[in-house]
Design an enzyme around this catalytic site. Structure first.
Site, PDB file in Angstrom:
ATOM      1  N   HIS A   1      23.320  47.426  71.444  1.00 39.78           N
ATOM      2  CA  HIS A   1      23.258  48.693  70.904  1.00 39.78           C
ATOM      3  C   HIS A   1      24.288  49.681  71.304  1.00 39.78           C
ATOM      4  O   HIS A   1      24.565  50.855  70.919  1.00 39.78           O
ATOM      5  CB  HIS A   1      22.061  49.214  70.545  1.00 39.78           C
ATOM      6  CG  HIS A   1      20.967  48.533  69.778  1.00 39.78           C
ATOM      7  ND1 HIS A   1      19.690  48.455  69.629  1.00 39.78           N
ATOM      8  CD2 HIS A   1      21.450  47.436  68.742  1.00 39.78           C
ATOM      9  CE1 HIS A   1      19.104  47.892  68.928  1.00 39.78           C
ATOM     10  NE2 HIS A   1      20.169  46.819  68.261  1.00 39.78           N
TER      11      HIS A   1
ATOM     12  N   CYS B   1      38.776  51.791  75.771  1.00 41.00           N
ATOM     13  CA  CYS B   1      40.004  52.250  75.088  1.00 41.00           C
ATOM     14  C   CYS B   1      40.406  51.144  73.818  1.00 41.00           C
ATOM     15  O   CYS B   1      40.078  50.133  73.990  1.00 41.00           O
ATOM     16  CB  CYS B   1      41.015  51.937  76.212  1.00 41.00           C
ATOM     17  SG  CYS B   1      42.778  52.167  75.688  1.00 41.00           S
TER      18      CYS B   1
ATOM     19  N   CYS C   1      43.763  48.851  75.073  1.00 37.27           N
ATOM     20  CA  CYS C   1      43.737  47.849  76.218  1.00 37.27           C
ATOM     21  C   CYS C   1      42.285  47.395  76.236  1.00 37.27           C
ATOM     22  O   CYS C   1      41.981  46.372  76.980  1.00 37.27           O
ATOM     23  CB  CYS C   1      44.042  48.226  77.489  1.00 37.27           C
ATOM     24  SG  CYS C   1      43.163  49.614  78.377  1.00 37.27           S
TER      25      CYS C   1
ATOM     26  N   CYS D   1      42.946  56.692  77.927  1.00 40.94           N
ATOM     27  CA  CYS D   1      42.673  55.709  78.945  1.00 40.94           C
ATOM     28  C   CYS D   1      43.526  56.076  80.110  1.00 40.94           C
ATOM     29  O   CYS D   1      44.645  56.483  80.009  1.00 40.94           O
ATOM     30  CB  CYS D   1      43.100  54.509  78.387  1.00 40.94           C
ATOM     31  SG  CYS D   1      43.073  52.979  79.291  1.00 40.94           S
TER      32      CYS D   1
ATOM     33  N   CYS E   1      46.436  53.085  80.010  1.00 43.20           N
ATOM     34  CA  CYS E   1      47.429  52.850  79.018  1.00 43.20           C
ATOM     35  C   CYS E   1      47.829  54.099  78.331  1.00 43.20           C
ATOM     36  O   CYS E   1      48.502  53.867  77.647  1.00 43.20           O
ATOM     37  CB  CYS E   1      47.428  51.594  78.411  1.00 43.20           C
ATOM     38  SG  CYS E   1      45.860  51.713  77.204  1.00 43.20           S
TER      39      CYS E   1
ATOM     40  N   GLY F   1       9.170  45.571  77.354  1.00 42.74           N
ATOM     41  CA  GLY F   1       9.200  46.804  76.262  1.00 42.74           C
ATOM     42  C   GLY F   1      10.071  46.776  75.146  1.00 42.74           C
ATOM     43  O   GLY F   1      10.904  47.770  74.978  1.00 42.74           O
TER      44      GLY F   1
ATOM     45  N   SER G   1       9.877  46.249  70.770  1.00 44.99           N
ATOM     46  CA  SER G   1       8.969  45.812  69.815  1.00 44.99           C
ATOM     47  C   SER G   1       9.506  44.551  68.994  1.00 44.99           C
ATOM     48  O   SER G   1       8.703  43.797  68.361  1.00 44.99           O
ATOM     49  CB  SER G   1       9.139  46.959  68.671  1.00 44.99           C
ATOM     50  OG  SER G   1      10.674  47.167  67.972  1.00 44.99           O
TER      51      SER G   1
ATOM     52  N   ASN H   1       4.750  43.471  77.069  1.00 51.13           N
ATOM     53  CA  ASN H   1       4.835  44.682  76.262  1.00 51.13           C
ATOM     54  C   ASN H   1       3.635  45.648  76.044  1.00 51.13           C
ATOM     55  O   ASN H   1       2.631  44.857  76.300  1.00 51.13           O
ATOM     56  CB  ASN H   1       5.494  44.357  74.756  1.00 51.13           C
ATOM     57  CG  ASN H   1       6.105  45.363  74.122  1.00 51.13           C
ATOM     58  OD1 ASN H   1       6.712  46.309  74.701  1.00 51.13           O
ATOM     59  ND2 ASN H   1       5.785  45.402  72.764  1.00 51.13           N
TER      60      ASN H   1
END
Length: 168
Positions: free
Chosen positions: A50, A58, A61, A83, A86, A123, A125, A154
């Site tokens: 995620h 960048c 590159c 960057c 570059c 941890g 779901s 969990n």
């Protein structure tokens, strides 16, 4: 190892220790807090499914920059910085709700999940597609000699509990 915890737990530190011992540890992370990188796990042993609130990439590159401050944009937007290598535009590395998972991280996660002999879920779901299916892939044979195992650690039950060999 798949997880979404937001603080370093004993379990997280144990996995970091196993990685330093070269025990073949790989992590698939659904959190965006950057804790896995901070714990010492190298980027090439981690799929940040995620994204990461502390990383810019960048667009020219593809170099990633891990920051000590939170990036204020989400959804792979330009951050306003350039960057260092570059001079290309930098973009945040954090998914917004409608963004698809990054191809490289998802494919790497699938590959390691299929090859793993053990998947430990901390941890999470195990509710969001396609990430919820990654640890389950370990339990199928694919090209392995035998099925892998899945452990879920969990506080609350998940839809995948029945597939686990151990619930903690």
């Amino acid at each position: 190892v798949h997880g979404g915890a937001s603080t370093h737990s004993i379990a997280e530190m144990s996995v970091s220790y196993a990685e330093r011992l070269k025990k073949g540890v790989w992590r698939g992370d659904c959190g965006v807090d950057g804790l896995h990188l901070r714990s010492g796990i190298p980027r090439n042993k981690l799929s940040e499914l995620h994204g990461n609130l502390f990383v810019e990439e960048c667009e020219q590159c593809n170099t990633e920059f891990f920051r000590d401050f939170e990036i204020t944009t989400v959804g792979f937007q330009r951050t306003g910085r350039l960057c260092d290598l570059c001079n290309g535009y930098l973009r945040d590395k954090c998914l917004d709700w409608d963004d698809k998972l990054p191809d490289y991280d998802l494919e790497t996660a699938r590959k390691h999940s299929r090859e793993a002999s053990l998947s430990i879920c901390f941890g999470t779901s195990l509710q969001m597609q396609p990430a919820m299916n990654l640890p389950v892939m370990t339990t199928y044979k694919y090209k392995k000699k035998q099925h892998g195992k899945m452990v879920i650690c969990n506080l609350s039950p998940t839809r995948m509990d029945k597939r686990a060999c151990l619930l903690i």
